[in-house]
Design a protein around this motif. Structure first.
Motif, PDB file in Angstrom:
ATOM      1  N   THR A 120       1.303 -92.184  66.351  1.00 44.51           N
ATOM      2  CA  THR A 120       1.903 -93.173  65.467  1.00 44.51           C
ATOM      3  C   THR A 120       2.620 -92.458  64.340  1.00 44.51           C
ATOM      4  OG1 THR A 120       1.455 -95.130  64.082  1.00 44.51           O
ATOM      5  CG2 THR A 120      -0.174 -93.353  64.021  1.00 44.51           C
ATOM      6  N   GLU A 121       3.517 -93.142  63.700  1.00 42.53           N
ATOM      7  CA  GLU A 121       4.241 -92.559  62.569  1.00 42.53           C
ATOM      8  C   GLU A 121       4.608 -93.665  61.596  1.00 42.53           C
ATOM      9  OE1 GLU A 121       8.360 -90.616  62.605  1.00 42.53           O
ATOM     10  OE2 GLU A 121       7.032 -88.889  62.719  1.00 42.53           O
ATOM     11  N   GLY A 122       3.717 -93.916  60.638  1.00 42.89           N
ATOM     12  CA  GLY A 122       3.953 -94.938  59.644  1.00 42.89           C
ATOM     13  C   GLY A 122       4.865 -94.452  58.537  1.00 42.89           C
ATOM     14  N   LEU A 123       5.016 -95.297  57.528  1.00 47.46           N
ATOM     15  CA  LEU A 123       5.928 -94.999  56.433  1.00 47.46           C
ATOM     16  C   LEU A 123       5.541 -93.724  55.708  1.00 47.46           C
ATOM     17  CD1 LEU A 123       8.325 -95.924  54.709  1.00 47.46           C
ATOM     18  CD2 LEU A 123       6.727 -97.236  53.312  1.00 47.46           C
ATOM     19  N   VAL A 124       4.236 -93.543  55.449  1.00 51.72           N
ATOM     20  CA  VAL A 124       3.775 -92.359  54.729  1.00 51.72           C
ATOM     21  C   VAL A 124       4.120 -91.088  55.496  1.00 51.72           C
ATOM     22  CG1 VAL A 124       1.727 -91.113  53.937  1.00 51.72           C
ATOM     23  CG2 VAL A 124       1.926 -93.573  53.525  1.00 51.72           C
ATOM     24  N   ASP A 125       3.865 -91.087  56.785  1.00 50.75           N
ATOM     25  CA  ASP A 125       4.104 -89.890  57.572  1.00 50.75           C
ATOM     26  C   ASP A 125       5.589 -89.645  57.820  1.00 50.75           C
ATOM     27  OD1 ASP A 125       1.326 -89.033  58.074  1.00 50.75           O
ATOM     28  OD2 ASP A 125       1.192 -90.983  59.047  1.00 50.75           O
ATOM     29  N   GLN A 126       6.380 -90.699  57.905  1.00 53.14           N
ATOM     30  CA  GLN A 126       7.824 -90.522  58.014  1.00 53.14           C
ATOM     31  C   GLN A 126       8.370 -89.861  56.752  1.00 53.14           C
ATOM     32  OE1 GLN A 126      10.223 -93.835  59.419  1.00 53.14           O
ATOM     33  NE2 GLN A 126       8.460 -94.700  60.492  1.00 53.14           N
ATOM     34  N   ALA A 127       7.848 -90.293  55.585  1.00 50.54           N
ATOM     35  CA  ALA A 127       8.290 -89.696  54.321  1.00 50.54           C
ATOM     36  C   ALA A 127       7.902 -88.231  54.252  1.00 50.54           C
ATOM     37  CB  ALA A 127       7.693 -90.466  53.149  1.00 50.54           C
ATOM     38  N   LYS A 128       6.669 -87.930  54.673  1.00 53.59           N
ATOM     39  CA  LYS A 128       6.226 -86.531  54.693  1.00 53.59           C
ATOM     40  C   LYS A 128       7.182 -85.674  55.522  1.00 53.59           C
ATOM     41  CE  LYS A 128       1.182 -86.580  54.141  1.00 53.59           C
ATOM     42  NZ  LYS A 128      -0.074 -86.040  54.721  1.00 53.59           N
ATOM     43  N   LYS A 129       7.488 -86.168  56.705  1.00 55.02           N
ATOM     44  CA  LYS A 129       8.264 -85.398  57.665  1.00 55.02           C
ATOM     45  C   LYS A 129       9.731 -85.296  57.278  1.00 55.02           C
ATOM     46  CE  LYS A 129       9.335 -85.341  62.640  1.00 55.02           C
ATOM     47  NZ  LYS A 129       9.079 -86.018  63.934  1.00 55.02           N
ATOM     48  N   ARG A 130      10.323 -86.409  56.849  1.00 56.19           N
ATOM     49  CA  ARG A 130      11.775 -86.459  56.649  1.00 56.19           C
ATOM     50  C   ARG A 130      12.216 -86.090  55.236  1.00 56.19           C
ATOM     51  NH1 ARG A 130      13.666 -89.258  61.151  1.00 56.19           N
ATOM     52  NH2 ARG A 130      12.054 -90.445  62.271  1.00 56.19           N
ATOM     53  N   ILE A 131      11.342 -86.313  54.237  1.00 57.34           N
ATOM     54  CA  ILE A 131      11.761 -86.127  52.850  1.00 57.34           C
ATOM     55  C   ILE A 131      11.118 -84.888  52.212  1.00 57.34           C
ATOM     56  CG2 ILE A 131      11.804 -87.161  50.551  1.00 57.34           C
ATOM     57  CD1 ILE A 131      11.768 -89.909  51.899  1.00 57.34           C
ATOM     58  N   TYR A 132       9.804 -84.756  52.371  1.00 61.86           N
ATOM     59  CA  TYR A 132       9.083 -83.750  51.598  1.00 61.86           C
ATOM     60  C   TYR A 132       8.839 -82.432  52.324  1.00 61.86           C
ATOM     61  CZ  TYR A 132       8.237 -87.904  48.792  1.00 61.86           C
ATOM     62  OH  TYR A 132       8.405 -89.049  48.038  1.00 61.86           O
ATOM     63  N   ALA A 133       8.523 -82.479  53.602  1.00 60.89           N
ATOM     64  CA  ALA A 133       8.174 -81.253  54.319  1.00 60.89           C
ATOM     65  C   ALA A 133       9.393 -80.357  54.513  1.00 60.89           C
ATOM     66  CB  ALA A 133       7.565 -81.595  55.681  1.00 60.89           C
ATOM     67  N   PRO A 134       9.215 -79.039  54.426  1.00 64.88           N
ATOM     68  CA  PRO A 134      10.338 -78.125  54.670  1.00 64.88           C
ATOM     69  C   PRO A 134      10.736 -78.159  56.143  1.00 64.88           C
ATOM     70  CG  PRO A 134       8.285 -76.912  54.487  1.00 64.88           C
ATOM     71  CD  PRO A 134       7.962 -78.332  54.118  1.00 64.88           C
ATOM     72  N   LYS A 135      11.983 -77.843  56.402  1.00 70.98           N
ATOM     73  CA  LYS A 135      12.468 -77.778  57.777  1.00 70.98           C
ATOM     74  C   LYS A 135      12.059 -76.443  58.380  1.00 70.98           C
ATOM     75  CE  LYS A 135      14.333 -81.705  56.913  1.00 70.98           C
ATOM     76  NZ  LYS A 135      13.585 -82.924  57.329  1.00 70.98           N
ATOM     77  N   VAL A 136      11.351 -76.512  59.490  1.00 70.97           N
ATOM     78  CA  VAL A 136      10.822 -75.296  60.108  1.00 70.97           C
ATOM     79  C   VAL A 136      11.224 -75.236  61.568  1.00 70.97           C
ATOM     80  CG1 VAL A 136       8.726 -74.005  60.684  1.00 70.97           C
ATOM     81  CG2 VAL A 136       8.842 -75.286  58.540  1.00 70.97           C
TER      82      VAL A 136
END
Length: 298
Positions: A128-144
């Motif tokens: 699953t990928e809710g709003l919190v996890d989408q924000a983590k992945k798309r906004i805050y986490a560095p691109k690796v």
């Protein structure tokens, strides 16, 4: 390379804990040791472990409930190897976790932390990928792509803007964590506090995009009054203010500014306001709104 210590501070659902243990047993790399410290009183659990018949698995039950931080500290004191994982009691290690972690540590033996790729699952084990996890992945986490080494104020700023880490999936260097320990009076921000403390001592984090872990995120029930009291944000506010002062003293002024702003935490509180109102939790809604506005003082 030494054996990887996997610590499992346990409390709660028996079936989910058993699934977590089975995921460790299924590792492709057999060079691990699992230690389960039971902080509950669920019946038949000791018997289940006795029947496993795997000498790499050890189990003990606390005589008295230690609470979250107390059980973390006990687990940390039981770590014997150079690196360890503080696994969540309802999470899942994919079969390649130990193999991947040990490969990274072989190349980087002095790394303080390894954050692998993580897949979020719901209470039933469905990705699953809710709003919190989408924000983590798309906004805050560095691109690796592959591996990325981060440290210092750069990583502190990134995490204080939005904590994209998955604490139970991180592999830690034992000596580094024992040197700083877990802070008192923290629960929901204990993971971020530990990482910031380690960064201030000069530790580095290796991030890999290889998915090796499943983090279970349970849905928040709209009928749960406790979920909307705002208590977790009272702790978060105290944490962010304390960290900002520490970082200013450390000379990391940009990280201190990010901590005082704690924008993602305030956005998260805003998303909780409708639930608090619908649940008729007026005091909780007021607490959440104060956090959103940045006017909360505790």
């Amino acid at each position: 390379m030494t054996t990887l210590d996997i610590m499992l501070p346990y409390y709660g659902n028996v079936a989910l804990m058993q699934a977590a243990v089975r995921s460790v047993l299924a590792q492709s790399d057999p060079d691990w040791r699992l230690t389960v410290v039971d902080d509950g009183k669920e019946p038949d659990v000791p018997g289940w472990f006795a029947e496993l018949g795997d000498e790499r698995v050890s189990y003990q039950r606390n005589e008295q409930n230690l609470g979250v931080t107390g059980n973390y500290r006990k687990c940390l004191g039981l770590v014997r190897e150079q690196h360890f994982v503080m696994m969540g009691t309802d999470d899942i290690m994919l079969p390649n976790y130990v193999e991947t972690a040990r490969a990274i540590l072989k190349d980087n033996p002095d790394i303080g932390m390894v954050q692998p790729g993580v897949q979020v699952i719901d209470g039933e084990g469905t990705p699953t990928e809710g709003l919190v996890d989408q924000a983590k992945k798309r906004i805050y986490a560095p691109k690796v792509q592959g591996r990325k080494l981060m440290s210092g104020e750069e990583l502190a700023i990134s995490l204080l803007r939005g904590n994209w880490l998955f604490f139970p999936s991180i592999c830690w260097r034992t000596e580094a964590v024992k040197a700083v320990g877990f802070r008192d009076n923290l629960e929901v921000t204990q993971d971020l506090a530990l990482v910031i403390d380690l960064l201030q001592t000069g530790e580095q984090m290796m991030i890999t995009d290889r998915v090796t872990f499943q983090y279970r995120r349970h849905a928040v029930s709209i009928s749960s009054a406790q979920a909307f009291t705002g208590v977790r944000f009272e702790e978060a506010n105290r944490f962010f203010r304390d960290v900002a002062d520490r970082l200013d003293a450390h000379g990391w002024s940009r990280a201190a500014k990010a901590s005082r702003l704690h924008l993602s935490s305030r956005i998260h509180a805003l998303t909780m306001v409708p639930g608090a109102v619908k649940n008729r939790h007026g005091d909780g809604a007021k607490t959440l709104l104060r956090h959103v506005a940045g006017t909360d003082r505790y």
